[in-house]
Design a protein around this motif. Sequence first.
Motif, short mmCIF file in Angstrom:
data_model
loop_
_atom_site.label_atom_id
_atom_site.label_comp_id
_atom_site.label_asym_id
_atom_site.label_seq_id
_atom_site.Cartn_x
_atom_site.Cartn_y
_atom_site.Cartn_z
N PHE A 17 0.88 -1.25 -0.04
CA PHE A 17 -0.09 0.05 0.06
C PHE A 17 0.74 1.39 -0.07
N ALA A 18 2.08 1.35 0.53
CA ALA A 18 2.87 2.47 0.61
C ALA A 18 3.76 2.51 -0.46
N GLN A 19 3.74 1.92 -1.44
CA GLN A 19 4.61 1.79 -2.69
C GLN A 19 4.48 3.26 -3.31
N LYS A 20 5.31 4.05 -3.46
CA LYS A 20 5.18 5.30 -4.47
C LYS A 20 5.00 4.82 -5.74
N ASN A 21 4.22 5.43 -6.52
CA ASN A 21 3.57 5.31 -7.77
C ASN A 21 4.92 6.28 -8.58
N PRO A 103 -2.63 11.15 8.82
CA PRO A 103 -1.54 11.37 7.49
C PRO A 103 -2.29 10.75 6.59
N VAL A 104 -2.23 10.98 5.40
CA VAL A 104 -2.95 10.35 4.19
C VAL A 104 -2.00 10.10 3.16
N ILE A 105 -2.36 9.00 2.58
CA ILE A 105 -1.37 8.39 1.47
C ILE A 105 -1.84 8.62 0.22
N ILE A 106 -1.12 9.33 -0.77
CA ILE A 106 -1.48 9.63 -2.05
C ILE A 106 -0.42 8.78 -2.95
N GLU A 107 -0.86 7.82 -3.48
CA GLU A 107 0.03 7.14 -4.56
C GLU A 107 1.12 6.76 -3.84
N ALA A 120 -9.66 18.33 -6.09
CA ALA A 120 -10.57 16.95 -5.91
C ALA A 120 -10.55 16.24 -6.99
N ASP A 121 -10.34 16.97 -8.24
CA ASP A 121 -10.28 16.20 -9.46
C ASP A 121 -9.27 15.16 -9.62
N ILE A 122 -8.34 15.08 -9.04
CA ILE A 122 -7.19 14.12 -9.04
C ILE A 122 -7.74 12.84 -8.56
N ILE A 123 -8.77 12.62 -7.70
CA ILE A 123 -9.18 11.34 -6.84
C ILE A 123 -9.77 10.50 -7.85
N ASP A 124 -9.31 9.30 -7.79
CA ASP A 124 -9.93 8.17 -8.54
C ASP A 124 -10.49 7.30 -7.40
N LYS A 125 -10.05 6.94 -6.52
CA LYS A 125 -10.52 6.16 -5.26
C LYS A 125 -9.89 6.62 -4.07
N ILE A 126 -10.63 6.34 -3.02
CA ILE A 126 -10.31 6.39 -1.80
C ILE A 126 -10.63 5.44 -0.91
N GLU A 127 -9.65 4.84 -0.20
CA GLU A 127 -9.80 3.70 0.62
C GLU A 127 -9.35 3.79 2.10
N VAL A 128 -9.90 3.33 3.15
CA VAL A 128 -9.28 3.25 4.41
C VAL A 128 -8.61 1.74 4.57
N ASN A 129 -7.55 2.03 4.93
CA ASN A 129 -6.49 0.66 5.20
C ASN A 129 -5.81 1.11 6.40
N PHE A 131 -2.24 1.31 8.16
CA PHE A 131 -0.99 1.82 7.76
C PHE A 131 -0.16 1.96 9.28
N ASN A 132 0.99 1.09 9.55
CA ASN A 132 1.47 1.43 10.73
C ASN A 132 0.70 1.44 11.92
N GLY A 133 -0.30 0.43 11.84
CA GLY A 133 -1.03 0.26 13.11
C GLY A 133 -2.28 0.95 13.11
N LYS A 134 -2.73 1.93 12.06
CA LYS A 134 -3.72 2.93 12.23
C LYS A 134 -4.39 2.91 11.13
N LYS A 135 -5.87 3.27 11.24
CA LYS A 135 -6.47 3.48 9.96
C LYS A 135 -6.19 4.75 9.13
N THR A 136 -6.07 4.72 7.84
CA THR A 136 -5.39 5.85 7.34
C THR A 136 -6.01 5.63 5.93
N LEU A 137 -6.25 7.39 5.44
CA LEU A 137 -6.90 7.06 4.00
C LEU A 137 -5.76 6.87 2.92
N PHE A 138 -6.11 6.16 1.90
CA PHE A 138 -5.25 5.90 0.83
C PHE A 138 -6.06 6.41 -0.54
#
Length: 147
Positions: A17-21, A103-107, A120-129, A131-138
């Motif tokens: 999940f944390a791989q930089k695109n 924190p929020v993870i974007i790509e 807002a137009d950059i967003i394709d999908k938002i998920e909660v996963n 990350f380091n033991g806490k719920k984070t937006l991806f």
Amino acid sequence: MKKILYSLLMFASVTIFAQKNPNVKFAVCNDAVGTVNLFNARKAMVQSTTPYKATALPANLKKFSYLAQNGLTEVKYKKDVGTLDWMTLSNYNTQYGLPETNPVIIEGYEFNDSTTKIYADIIDKIEVNDFNGKKTLFITTVQKYQY
């Protein structure tokens, strides 16, 4: 054995999940973060774009240096064209029931400052996963804009 497998699975999911695109190039306009693709699709609004390497960011873009791995582009709008809609990351966190300061993870890039504005137009999908033991937006960005 189950604990070891569970630990490996958790580590693998965080790593994936944390791989930089490497295909995403960020751009900043009016102190809000977008992508180069976003502004390329809206050339009629854009007066100028100035790409910078990570080592040569001007003072006004230094706070975005964590996004400059593939360079960072500064965009300026034409006069009298308005602006695209943006929102702070803290607002997105709130919408998904997470603490505003999360924190929020974007790509794969970790945005630690929840006051950061994104278009807002950059967003394709938002998920909660997790990350380091806490719920984070991806957030996954739109790779190709269709108009």
